[in-house]
Motif scaffolding. Structure first.
Motif, mmCIF file in Angstrom:
data_model
loop_
_atom_site.group_PDB
_atom_site.id
_atom_site.type_symbol
_atom_site.label_atom_id
_atom_site.label_comp_id
_atom_site.label_asym_id
_atom_site.label_seq_id
_atom_site.Cartn_x
_atom_site.Cartn_y
_atom_site.Cartn_z
ATOM 1 N N ARG A 147 41.960 56.349 32.111
ATOM 2 C CA ARG A 147 41.453 55.183 31.363
ATOM 3 C C ARG A 147 42.245 54.980 30.084
ATOM 4 O O ARG A 147 42.534 53.846 29.696
ATOM 5 N N GLU A 150 40.393 43.581 23.516
ATOM 6 C CA GLU A 150 39.635 44.816 23.710
ATOM 7 C C GLU A 150 38.658 44.710 24.869
ATOM 8 O O GLU A 150 38.482 45.644 25.649
ATOM 9 N N LYS A 151 38.034 43.551 24.996
ATOM 10 C CA LYS A 151 37.061 43.346 26.081
ATOM 11 C C LYS A 151 37.754 43.411 27.447
ATOM 12 O O LYS A 151 37.266 44.035 28.382
ATOM 13 N N TYR A 187 38.705 46.994 28.240
ATOM 14 C CA TYR A 187 37.556 47.754 28.736
ATOM 15 C C TYR A 187 37.315 47.420 30.213
ATOM 16 O O TYR A 187 37.067 48.308 31.029
ATOM 17 N N GLN A 240 39.864 49.183 32.318
ATOM 18 C CA GLN A 240 39.561 50.618 32.405
ATOM 19 C C GLN A 240 38.416 50.881 33.377
ATOM 20 O O GLN A 240 38.469 51.815 34.179
ATOM 21 N N LEU A 241 37.383 50.038 33.319
ATOM 22 C CA LEU A 241 36.237 50.210 34.217
ATOM 23 C C LEU A 241 36.660 49.991 35.676
ATOM 24 O O LEU A 241 36.330 50.784 36.559
ATOM 25 N N ASP A 295 38.840 52.931 36.877
ATOM 26 C CA ASP A 295 37.978 54.103 37.053
ATOM 27 C C ASP A 295 37.225 53.997 38.389
ATOM 28 O O ASP A 295 37.222 54.934 39.200
ATOM 29 N N PHE A 302 32.087 46.003 40.904
ATOM 30 C CA PHE A 302 32.569 46.018 39.515
ATOM 31 C C PHE A 302 34.057 45.683 39.451
ATOM 32 O O PHE A 302 34.489 44.910 38.596
ATOM 33 N N MET A 315 35.362 42.628 37.278
ATOM 34 C CA MET A 315 36.138 42.915 36.063
ATOM 35 C C MET A 315 37.539 42.307 36.107
ATOM 36 O O MET A 315 38.116 41.984 35.078
ATOM 37 N N ASP A 374 31.091 58.987 33.382
ATOM 38 C CA ASP A 374 31.891 58.564 34.548
ATOM 39 C C ASP A 374 31.634 59.543 35.697
ATOM 40 O O ASP A 374 30.709 60.365 35.614
ATOM 41 N N TYR A 421 31.155 54.488 26.992
ATOM 42 C CA TYR A 421 31.652 53.977 28.260
ATOM 43 C C TYR A 421 30.712 54.413 29.366
ATOM 44 O O TYR A 421 30.197 55.539 29.332
ATOM 45 N N MET A 422 30.471 53.548 30.338
ATOM 46 C CA MET A 422 29.687 53.968 31.502
ATOM 47 C C MET A 422 30.172 53.246 32.750
ATOM 48 O O MET A 422 30.277 52.019 32.771
ATOM 49 N N SER A 423 30.467 54.021 33.791
ATOM 50 C CA SER A 423 30.861 53.430 35.079
ATOM 51 C C SER A 423 29.641 53.395 35.995
ATOM 52 O O SER A 423 28.546 53.801 35.608
ATOM 53 N N ARG A 464 28.490 46.393 25.656
ATOM 54 C CA ARG A 464 29.311 46.553 26.866
ATOM 55 C C ARG A 464 28.545 47.248 27.988
ATOM 56 O O ARG A 464 28.699 46.928 29.162
ATOM 57 N N LEU A 485 25.202 43.098 35.002
ATOM 58 C CA LEU A 485 26.041 42.739 36.150
ATOM 59 C C LEU A 485 25.515 43.381 37.438
ATOM 60 O O LEU A 485 25.554 42.789 38.509
#
Lengths: 166, 111
Positions: free
Chosen positions: A39, A53-54, A57, A60-61, A64, A131, A135, B21, B52-54, B84, B91
């Motif tokens: 990430r 930045e948004k 993120y 990265q999500l 991941d 996701f 994203m 994660d 952060y959270m996945s 976030r 979502l």
């Protein structure tokens, strides 16, 4: 920069070409503990490429979730095999490609996410792929030949566009 | 990721700091299980310092909520959820499944 494990990117490529594009390749073992490093790498690439930045993120999500799916579905769990992450910055977007040479991955095998059932009936399968698609602006899966080998690899390409372009 | 649990009279508070994660979700799951296994089903999760959270984290949260809400014996309440993280919960359609508080005392006091 190291040589890529599959043909598509196997030709030598300078990290910065004349058009201001850059290509960075990092190889990771198929282990969840590298997610922090992964990430951080894509986050830096996103910011260098000019994403806010948004958006960083979000990238990265998505990466991941993709990496986690590869470990779980293509490799059937954590192992010593490799997952390659390629970040390519173009004038209008960041292209992130993940390559693994595990079991062929078919996104159609992943269930549609359940976003509405009551708590007792709620299933959480398919959220990772959902996701990724939410994203990123584009998500595509391909199967490609491995460089110099008679095997095939999964290539997952995800694109995040820069908001202030186009 | 760091997880700390504080036991109150009417509920337990679990504070999470850092990133959730696929690598760290099991640690959160263990912390929740150890509270639930003691027969304590009223849990406030302080998410103020979650960076952060996945979806791995979402899976843990919903598993805990299912356990706690069974037989109407309690529930998991989410407090101080960063924007976030809230966006990801929204979502995934998780917002209707949890109560949210932006005040820790109010969250603890809600039990």
């Amino acid at each position: 920069m190291s040589e890529s494990i599959f043909q598509f990117f196997s030709q030598p490529s300078p990290s910065d070409d004349a058009e201001g594009q850059s290509l960075q390749i990092v190889k990771y073992p198929a282990q969840f503990r590298v997610l922090d490093d992964l990430r951080e790498f894509v986050g830096q690439q996103a910011e260098t490429c000019g994403l806010d930045e948004k958006a960083s993120y979000a990238v990265q999500l998505a990466v991941d979730e993709a990496f986690t799916n590869i470990i779980e579905h293509a490799y059937g769990g954590e192992c010593d095999k490799t997952i390659e992450c390629i970040c390519q910055c173009t004038p209008d977007c960041l292209v992130v490609t993940l390559v693994d040479c595990g079991n062929p991955f078919n996104p159609n095998d992943i269930p549609e996410p359940d976003l509405v059932s009551d708590l007792e009936d709620r299933q959480v399968g398919g959220l990772g792929l959902y996701f990724m698609r939410q994203m990123m602006d584009e998500v595509s899966f391909r199967v490609v030949p491995a460089a110099g080998k008679n095997t095939e690899c999964n290539l997952l390409q995800m694109i995040k566009r820069k908001e202030n372009v186009g | 990721m760091e997880v700390t649990t504080i036991e109150y009279k009417h509920c337990d508070m679990i504070k999470i700091r850092g990133r959730i994660d696929s690598s760290t979700a099991a640690q959160l799951s263990d912390a929740l299980d150890s509270v639930i296994d003691q027969g304590r089903f009223k849990i406030v999760i302080d998410m103020n310092d979650v960076e952060y959270m996945s979806s791995a984290g979402l899976r843990v949260l919903i598993g805990a909520q299912k356990s706690c809400k069974r037989y109407n014996r309690g529930e998991v309440v989410l407090a101080l959820v960063p924007k976030r993280i809230y966006d990801a919960l929204e979502l995934a359609g998780f917002v209707p499944l949890f109560r949210f508080h932006d005040d820790l005392l109010a969250a603890v006091g809600s039990f």
